[in-house]
Design an enzyme around this catalytic site. Sequence first.
Site, short mmCIF file in Angstrom:
data_model
loop_
_atom_site.label_atom_id
_atom_site.label_comp_id
_atom_site.label_asym_id
_atom_site.label_seq_id
_atom_site.Cartn_x
_atom_site.Cartn_y
_atom_site.Cartn_z
N ASP A 242 -2.80 1.25 6.87
CA ASP A 242 -1.88 0.93 5.77
C ASP A 242 -1.45 -0.54 5.83
O ASP A 242 -1.24 -1.18 4.80
CB ASP A 242 -0.65 1.84 5.82
CG ASP A 242 -1.04 3.29 5.94
OD1 ASP A 242 -1.29 3.93 4.91
OD2 ASP A 242 -1.12 3.78 7.09
N GLU B 268 -0.94 -1.24 -4.96
CA GLU B 268 -2.17 -0.47 -5.22
C GLU B 268 -1.91 0.53 -6.33
O GLU B 268 -0.95 1.29 -6.29
CB GLU B 268 -2.63 0.26 -3.96
CG GLU B 268 -3.96 0.99 -4.18
CD GLU B 268 -4.47 1.64 -2.92
OE1 GLU B 268 -5.20 0.98 -2.17
OE2 GLU B 268 -4.12 2.81 -2.69
N ASP C 14 0.89 -1.16 0.00
CA ASP C 14 0.00 0.00 0.00
C ASP C 14 0.92 1.21 0.00
O ASP C 14 1.41 1.63 1.05
CB ASP C 14 -0.89 -0.01 1.25
CG ASP C 14 -1.81 1.20 1.29
OD1 ASP C 14 -2.31 1.60 0.23
OD2 ASP C 14 -2.03 1.74 2.39
#
Length: 193
Positions: free
Chosen positions: A141, A68, A7
């Site tokens: 996160d 991501e 992330d």
Amino acid sequence: MRVMGVDPGLTRCGLSLVEGGTGRSVVALDVDVVRTPADLELAERLLRIADAAEYWMDTHKPAVVAIERVFAQHNVRTAMGTAQAGGVVALAAARRGIGVSFHTPSQVKAAVTGNGSADKAQVTTMVTRILGLQTKPTPADAADALALAICHCWRAPMLERMAYAEAAAAEQRKRYEARLRQVRKARKEAGTR
């Protein structure tokens, strides 16, 4: 399949590692968040993220890195930082010959919760449940990095089947067009005799 989920972010970059088994079985192996102070120069912040990601790749030996994809954010500065952090991780993976796959936030949410617009609390709850964790991963996160890895484990077989089907269809079309050219050529030659 061992998947490293990322992330990306400049202030907090979530890193995770899961092992995907048969079906939808996944096991969490490790999770952490790399933090960089906002007062550091951008290059130094990216270097710290790259160093951490490289250490993870060299230590855990993932088969693929799921990152991501920056899809859309209202704050351009935040989006740029997120993209840059994801970029240095993708580069580190490419240098090691590790495959990289990008997933949008809505794809990750849909895979983990069944709802592409789920909120962070729902994602964290489902990640905790899916992995059978005793406590919720924090900060968000960390949970998001785990969700990315889970998403890839579950989506990768489908993506492989789709790529195989597309390649087979392209090959079939190529053979059909070659055969069509042969037929046209034969007709043309027969018409000139």
